[in-house]
Design an enzyme around this catalytic site. Structure first.
Site, PDB file in Angstrom:
ATOM      1  N   HIS A 976       6.510  -4.941   4.033  1.00  0.00           N
ATOM      2  CA  HIS A 976       5.158  -4.363   4.324  1.00  0.00           C
ATOM      3  C   HIS A 976       4.280  -4.058   3.080  1.00  0.00           C
ATOM      4  O   HIS A 976       4.716  -3.211   2.258  1.00  0.00           O
ATOM      5  CB  HIS A 976       5.707  -2.961   5.008  1.00  0.00           C
ATOM      6  CG  HIS A 976       6.625  -3.239   6.266  1.00  0.00           C
ATOM      7  ND1 HIS A 976       7.673  -2.457   6.718  1.00  0.00           N
ATOM      8  CD2 HIS A 976       6.308  -4.283   7.149  1.00  0.00           C
ATOM      9  CE1 HIS A 976       8.233  -2.633   7.964  1.00  0.00           C
ATOM     10  NE2 HIS A 976       7.486  -3.797   8.162  1.00  0.00           N
ATOM     11  N   GLU A 979       3.508  -0.538   1.601  1.00  0.00           N
ATOM     12  CA  GLU A 979       4.891   0.347   1.111  1.00  0.00           C
ATOM     13  C   GLU A 979       4.866   0.046  -0.525  1.00  0.00           C
ATOM     14  O   GLU A 979       5.915  -0.549  -0.784  1.00  0.00           O
ATOM     15  CB  GLU A 979       6.097  -0.016   1.908  1.00  0.00           C
ATOM     16  CG  GLU A 979       5.569   0.538   3.313  1.00  0.00           C
ATOM     17  CD  GLU A 979       6.881   0.110   4.266  1.00  0.00           C
ATOM     18  OE1 GLU A 979       7.901  -0.374   3.706  1.00  0.00           O
ATOM     19  OE2 GLU A 979       6.780   0.265   5.474  1.00  0.00           O
ATOM     20  N   HIS A1073      12.119  -0.369   1.247  1.00  0.00           N
ATOM     21  CA  HIS A1073      10.752   0.081   1.868  1.00  0.00           C
ATOM     22  C   HIS A1073      10.173   1.409   1.571  1.00  0.00           C
ATOM     23  O   HIS A1073      10.708   2.139   0.935  1.00  0.00           O
ATOM     24  CB  HIS A1073      11.424   0.183   3.490  1.00  0.00           C
ATOM     25  CG  HIS A1073      11.480  -1.117   4.160  1.00  0.00           C
ATOM     26  ND1 HIS A1073      10.578  -1.684   5.132  1.00  0.00           N
ATOM     27  CD2 HIS A1073      12.413  -2.072   4.109  1.00  0.00           C
ATOM     28  CE1 HIS A1073      11.018  -2.612   5.466  1.00  0.00           C
ATOM     29  NE2 HIS A1073      11.989  -3.109   5.046  1.00  0.00           N
ATOM     30  N   GLU A1158      14.518   3.548   2.066  1.00  0.00           N
ATOM     31  CA  GLU A1158      13.484   4.158   2.309  1.00  0.00           C
ATOM     32  C   GLU A1158      13.057   5.242   1.306  1.00  0.00           C
ATOM     33  O   GLU A1158      13.730   6.050   0.932  1.00  0.00           O
ATOM     34  CB  GLU A1158      13.307   4.799   3.514  1.00  0.00           C
ATOM     35  CG  GLU A1158      13.610   3.929   4.966  1.00  0.00           C
ATOM     36  CD  GLU A1158      12.381   3.090   5.287  1.00  0.00           C
ATOM     37  OE1 GLU A1158      11.207   3.203   4.535  1.00  0.00           O
ATOM     38  OE2 GLU A1158      12.456   2.407   6.240  1.00  0.00           O
TER      39      GLU A1158
END
Length: 1282
Positions: A976, A979, A1073, A1158
């Site tokens: 992504h 990010e 991420h 994350e």
């Protein structure tokens, strides 16, 4: 009868005795009272009441949970039960109930006993109420019930409902209504108690309608409008009736709305209580769209506004705030429909509420009025279309293959004449009338909300290795695994240095890794001197000539200078020399501004813990004369393929000390301490790489932050405290746009869609730019003198995903507060509401030796605005709005060039530069490093694949076998583009793996690392937030990636399939991420057992046999990484994630330890960094700590190799409780991990956006096992540190 009840019977007998045979008497001498023992014989006519007879267990309960045997109330209730049984005279019932009423009014103990668990006293009262024909007895019992429920709160009301009180009282109301004339006192009492217990009965609305109670109450009000004592409880009961939508419609048809407006009126000191109840009832009734339309048709919106203004003017002491709020609540209800909003606008409601709410701001106690007014105004604010020709991206990329289905297919199938921006629908649009009927089970909705997204099919959950592609097809990846076939005969593998880290059958101590805020220990590096070179502008772009950069930058001599890797830590400092050699052409190209010896980006060792000099050597030259003009796109640096740097301010660079302005041409020489190891930033190299980077808009500019590089600032940046009232202030300013439209400038100052737009020449207007790699800003509109609306560009081949921004601002004045509003965000909430700040990079600051991104901005909030999202953009959903990020900035320098970003930018060119620097700096005798091309992206950029491990000790057979049998660790990041924190974590991992740290060498000897550091290069280059050029989220394509549309995913999965086919299944897969709405760093993994536990069939989870090794690595990280939070981790597999990398690699490839890691975009709320916003230092540290965690995982999973104690063999099994206890349920889609802030403002959406589905991964954590709870901190350390 049992003997145990004798005492209670005696008390009952005594209580019912006449005064002549009383149980108390004076003693002959003392005058004190004593209780005379009651006779043992029990009168045959008086039986023990049923509510006092109970099981042995109930008689053994504490005194508060049952009636005491000497209580007077016992006897009275027993007597009342006898009267019911024997149909005794009404006089006796009247007398007994009056005595009970007296006790209930005077003693809390009595009230408590009558509603105690196990007591049937309430049943006796209700039975009497149901059977008695005596009015006074009925009134007495109703008064008793009022006393019981009034003092006991909701529990006692619920107790009465549970005993069937609602039905009995409603029947009593029906019977009483048939009397002529009706007894006023009886009606008052019945309505009072029904109003109290109605909200506790889920079926109350249905029961009242069936009993015909609605019209009874309504007619009472109509016939007794002047009798306030009777009208008040009737209105309270109407309010309860109205909670049922069908009842509301029925009452509305019978004229209840018109009736209430006869009670509601202008300011009056009389009957304010009645007015308050009438307004509450009206607000409840107007929630029905039918009633709201009736109110609009009769002009009641104007009436409500008039009444509100009257109360606002006269209530000077604010004693009637509840009445004023009641009027606003009625307006809030009626404006839920489009007709109501139109009537509100037509009645000048926006201006009325705006003015009154501004007058209330000074009094904090009136905040509920301000907030409710704000909600109404925002709801009624006319929906605007975004000022764009189309919501599709400004840039178009023709796909080689058009998908058959999905959003991209819909996008391509739209006719060109369709206006995809406009949306005529409205929030809460009332498309049809309400259903006039009601299902009887409407209140029996399952209160236990279940997450339907959790996978419940055990067969789907079980990992099933699927080859997917034949071994012949997978042979195409063999060349990317030369380490599996190379015999290393051509390598010089004899190391002349002692092996720094050897296990000799003993367990070593803990591994020490530098952390942010600490001095580096255990690291060593080479001393490299800066070598100054003059760079001349070459008139020709010959490849043999060195391409000049605008700057004379000191270059590192990458030669070893005779220093070994075992150099002492004290020799870590590097001196960067400087020179005054200036080239006139370069000075002219830079508007007479020249930098020299700007040091490169530092590694993780550049910490804030020590006292270091962060100033950078530079040469500052002021302009001799004003430049007549500035090129909008900056200065041309190269011929051929043109690459340009953004414009610099032509007034020169401000010096730090005003006293030195006369000698600004002098060179200030200072030294900068940096960490050892390769320094990864090289401005010249960056320019070279940018020239080969292919973007859809064909960018020719370079942003200064990417050119200069970024070093972490030497100070902490705390999470910003949100000032109270900031959101409503911003919303009020938005509302002013509608009220005072003449004050709005509405001038376009930047527009990607119109290449011919003219940049305003006025000096006080900011200039914007985003035409550089990873930039995203589509349009800027000046709203007020110092306020600008900014619109972001959609992801290419998409019509949404607006969140990432990166743009340049110039032409500012210091001391001026500039407000920026990014008005087309889509997520329903953001960490900007919880202390996160945007990032700013100042070129002036960089030239003054502070080249870093810093968190800036005040009055930051994120809220739903009045720009509507078309149904095309919202996936077919109508009436959805965009969201605004607003922040205010004061710039420190005049005419600076500043950059703003959502998070720390990390471009594709930066990655390529870092990889080249790592490759050129590593020791080939010690480190096996390969940089291959995995594939080409849609736009022709290469996707790098990195292999890192330790070289074999020699080319002997045993050493080669050990080398080839090392387990693989597969890492990926940046699928992504928005990010960017994932890339900073990956940078920390890469730097650590390539470092001279002994633990890094041990890690390389333990694993072979296959790393795809950027899975979506095209998205990163073109400033996308989530998608690739295919317009799709690549992390939803892993199940069946298309080689033409998703080449990086197709080939990354192919690598993993190849490893599985050749029996080298990775031990760990982790995809890095970033998370936009949670704090800390955490992991998502995959577990059958934990997934099944979160479904309704909890028992099935205990039958699942599963190795709990998937929890080991997150548990290790929670102990060694200060930013990591175990409680935020989740191991639940959800349906919406079935095509993500984590789930596919687990399910199809068969990697048990398959994770998504994350990292927060905001900061931490626990551990060492609690209360701080996260920076690149902490993110890089997390990447390094991940490596250390892998080394500890190696120790734990290979106990024989290191001769670990046998007690550690069961370590992983202790990580999970065998009882399958769960501390919290799954956090469902769009749930927040933050509490609501003080302002009760509707900033969240009626949203279930697909782009927010990452939130669904946050599930509950298991409780630690009993063994683990028993471990002390030191024991845990010993467990993890063998």
């Amino acid at each position: 009868m049992r003997a145990g009840s004798a005492a209670a019977t005696a008390a009952a007998t005594a209580a019912s005795a006449s005064p002549a045979t009383g149980v108390c008497m004076k003693t002959p001498g003392g005058g004190r009272r004593e209780f005379r023992r009651a006779p043992r014989e029990q009168p045959p006519a008086l039986r023990m009441p049923s509510w006092c007879r109970g099981s042995a267990q109930s008689r053994q309960r504490p005194i508060l949970s049952r009636l005491t045997n000497n209580s007077r109330i016992v006897g009275l209730l027993a007597q009342l039960e006898k009267i019911n049984t024997e149909s005794a005279e009404s006089d006796t019932a009247r007398y007994v109930t009056s005595k009970i009423l007296h006790l209930a009014q005077s003693q809390e103990k009595t009230r408590r006993e009558m509603t105690a668990k196990g007591s049937t006293g309430m049943e006796v009262l209700l039975s009497t109420l149901e059977n008695t024909k005596d009015l006074q007895t009925t009134l007495n019992i109703l008064s008793i019930l009022v006393e019981l429920v009034s003092a006991g709160g909701g529990r006692r009301a619920s107790f009465l409902v549970a005993k069937g009180g609602s039905q009995i009282l409603l029947q009593l109301l029906t019977n009483a209504s048939k009397e002529s004339p009706q007894n006023e006192e009886l009606m008052v009492q019945i309505h009072s108690i029904l109003a109290k217990i109605g909200p506790k009965d889920k079926k109350f609305g249905v029961k009242a309608r069936i009993n015909g109670a609605l019209n009874i109450t309504l007619n009472l009000v109509k016939q007794n409008l002047q009798n306030h004592r009777l009208v008040l409880p009737c209105l309270q009961l109407l309010r309860v009736y109205s909670a049922n939508s069908v009842n509301s419609v029925s009452l509305g048809k019978n004229g209840v709305v018109e009736l209430l407006f006869k009670i509601i009126g202008p300011f009056s000191k009389k009957n304010s209580g009645l007015m308050k109840v009438a307004l509450d009832t009206l607000a409840a009734l107007l929630k029905s769209k039918t009633n709201a339309r009736r109110a609009v048709d009769r002009g009641y919106v104007q009436v409500l506004l008039t009444i509100y203004v009257d109360w606002h003017r006269h209530d000077n002491r604010h004693r009637n705030m509840l009445i004023r709020k009641g009027i606003l609540q009625s307006l809030k209800s009626v404006t839920n429909i489009k007709l109501g909003r139109k009537a509100f606008i037509d009645a000048n409601g926006m201006k009325i509420l705006y003015n009154t709410s501004q007058e209330c701001l000074a009094v904090r106690t009136l905040d509920p009025l301000v907030n409710t007014s704000s909600l109404i105004m925002r709801k009624c604010f006319p929906k605007n279309r975004l000022p764009l020709p189309t919501i599709k991206s400004s840039f178009h990329f023709q796909l080689p293959v058009i998908p058959v289905t999905g959003p991209v297919a819909q996008l391509y199938s739209l006719p060109p004449e369709v206006d995809d921006v406009v949306d005529e629908s409205d929030d809460n649009d009332d498309l049809d009338l309400e259903a006039e009927n009601e299902t009887e089970n409407e209140d029996d909705v399952d209160q236990n909300f279940k997450n339907d997204d959790i996978e419940t099919d055990i067969n789907k959950l079980k990992p099933q290795q699927e080859p997917g592609r034949t071994i012949e097809e997978l042979q195409m990846y063999e060349h990317l695994f030369p380490e599996l076939v190379d015999d290393f005969q051509d390598y010089d593998l004899i190391s002349k240095e002692p092996k720094p880290f050897v296990f000799e059958g003993k367990v070593r101590g803990p591994i020490v890794v530098p952390t942010a805020g600490e001095e580096a220990s255990g690291n060593s590096g080479n001393l490299r001197k800066g070598v100054v070179r003059k760079v001349h502008v070459s008139p020709k772009g010959d490849e043999g000539d060195k391409k000049p950069t605008c700057m004379d930058l000191a270059k590192e001599d990458m030669k070893d200078n005779g220093r070994t890797s075992q150099q002492q830590p004290g020799d870590q400092n590097r001196t960067i020399s400087s020179t005054q050699g200036l080239n006139n052409d370069i000075v002219k190209a830079l508007d007479r501004i020249t930098l020299q010896n700007l040091p490169s980006q530092t590694g993780p060792g550049f910490t804030a813990g020590g006292k270091k000099d962060y100033s950078l050597p530079l040469t500052v030259l002021t302009c001799a004369k004003a430049c007549p003009h500035m090129a909008a796109c900056g200065n041309v640096l190269f011929e051929g393929r043109t690459v340009q740097l953004g414009k610099l301010c032509c007034t020169g660079v401000e010096t730090e000390d005003d006293e030195d302005t006369e000698s600004t041409s002098s060179v200030e020489q200072t030294s900068v301490e940096v960490s050892d190891g390769p320094t990864l930033h090289d401005s010249d190299l960056y320019i070279e790489i940018v020239k080969n980077t292919k973007s859809v808009p064909e960018y020719s500019e370079v942003a200064y932050p990417d050119y200069f590089g970024h070093i972490p600032p030497p100070f902490k940046e705390p999470i910003l405290e949100r000032p109270y009232g900031v959101q409503r202030t911003k919303i009020a300013q938005d509302i002013e746009r509608l009220i005072h439209q003449s004050d709005i400038i509405d001038r376009v100052v930047y527009d990607l869609d119109n290449p011919n737009y003219t940049i305003p020449e006025e000096g006080d207007i900011l200039k914007f730019n985003s035409k550089f790699e990873s930039g995203n800003l589509r349009k800027v509109i000046q709203i007020r003198k110092n306020e600008y609306d900014l619109i972001l560009n959609s992801d290419i081949n998409s019509n949404h995903y607006h969140q990432w921004f990166y743009f340049e601002v110039s032409g500012m004045r210091p001391g001026v507060a500039y407000r920026f509003n990014i008005i087309n965000c889509e997520k329903s909430n953001s960490q900007f509401n919880y202390g996160m700040q945007p990032l700013m990079y100042s070129v002036q600051e960089a030239l003054n030796a502070r080249p870093w991104w810093i968190r800036v901005g005040t009055d930051i909030c994120y809220y739903k605005n009045h720009f509507s999202r078309s149904s095309v953009a919202a996936g077919g959903q109508k009436g959805k709005s965009y969201y605004t990020i607003t922040f205010t900035v004061n710039f420190p320098h005049k005419d600076d060039v500043c950059y703003f970003a959502y998070h720390y930018p990390y471009t594709y060119s930066t990655l390529q530069m870092h990889l080249q620097k790592l490759e050129s700096a590593h020791n080939p005798q010690q480190i096996y490093f390969r940089k291959d091309v995995l594939c080409e992206t849609l736009s022709g950029n290469t996707c790098p694949l990195v292999t890192i491990t330790a070289m074999p000790e020699s080319n002997y057979y045993e050493h080669i076998c050990q080398f080839r049998n090392r387990p693989y660790v597969f890492l990926s990041a940046r699928v992504h583009p928005g990010e960017t924190n994932a890339s900073w974590v990956m940078k920390g991992t890469l730097e650590y793996l390539m470092s001279n740290n002994p633990t890094a060498q041990s890690l390389r000897e333990s694993y072979i690392f296959k790393i795809v550091p950027m899975l979506n290069p095209d998205g990163v280059i073109n400033g996308n937030h989530r998608c690739s050029l295919s317009g799709e989220d690549l992390n939803r394509q892993w199940q069946s990636p298309n080689p033409d549309l998703h080449p990086t995913i197709y080939h990354a999965k192919g690598l993993l399939q190849y490893l599985a086919a050749v029996k080298h299944l990775p031990l760990v897969y982790c995809d890095y991420h970033g998370h936009s709405r949670k704090k800390n760093v955490f992991m998502y993994g995959c577990s059958i057992k934990e997934t099944v536990w979160h479904t309704s069939d909890n028992a099935a989870s205990c039958d699942v046999v599963e190795d709990v090794g998937y929890r080991t690595l997150p548990k290790i990280l929670s102990h060694i990484a200060p930013a990591f939070c175990m409680s935020s981790c989740s191991f639940v597999v959800e349906k919406s994630k079935e095509s993500t990398a984590r789930v596919v690699v687990w399910r199809e490839i068969g990697v048990q330890r398959s994770y998504t890691m994350e990292s927060t975009l905001c900061g931490c709320d626990q551990g060492k960094y609690k209360g701080l916003q996260i920076g690149t230092r902490e993110l890089e540290e997390m990447g390094a700590k991940f490596c250390v965690g892998l080394l500890r995982l190696k120790r734990l999973t290979s106990p024989l190799e290191y001769n670990l104690p046998s007690s550690l063999l069961d370590f992983e099994n202790d990580l999970i409780d065998s009882n399958c206890k769960v501390t919290s349920p799954t956090t469902y889609v769009l749930d927040e991990d933050e509490p609501r802030f003080l302002e009760e403002v509707d900033y969240s959406a009626e949203s279930n956006d697909d782009l927010d589905t990452e939130l669904a991964e946050n599930a509950g954590d298991y409780e630690p096992s009993a063994q683990e709870e028993a471990l002390s901190d030191s024991e845990l350390s010993r467990t993890y540190l063998p």
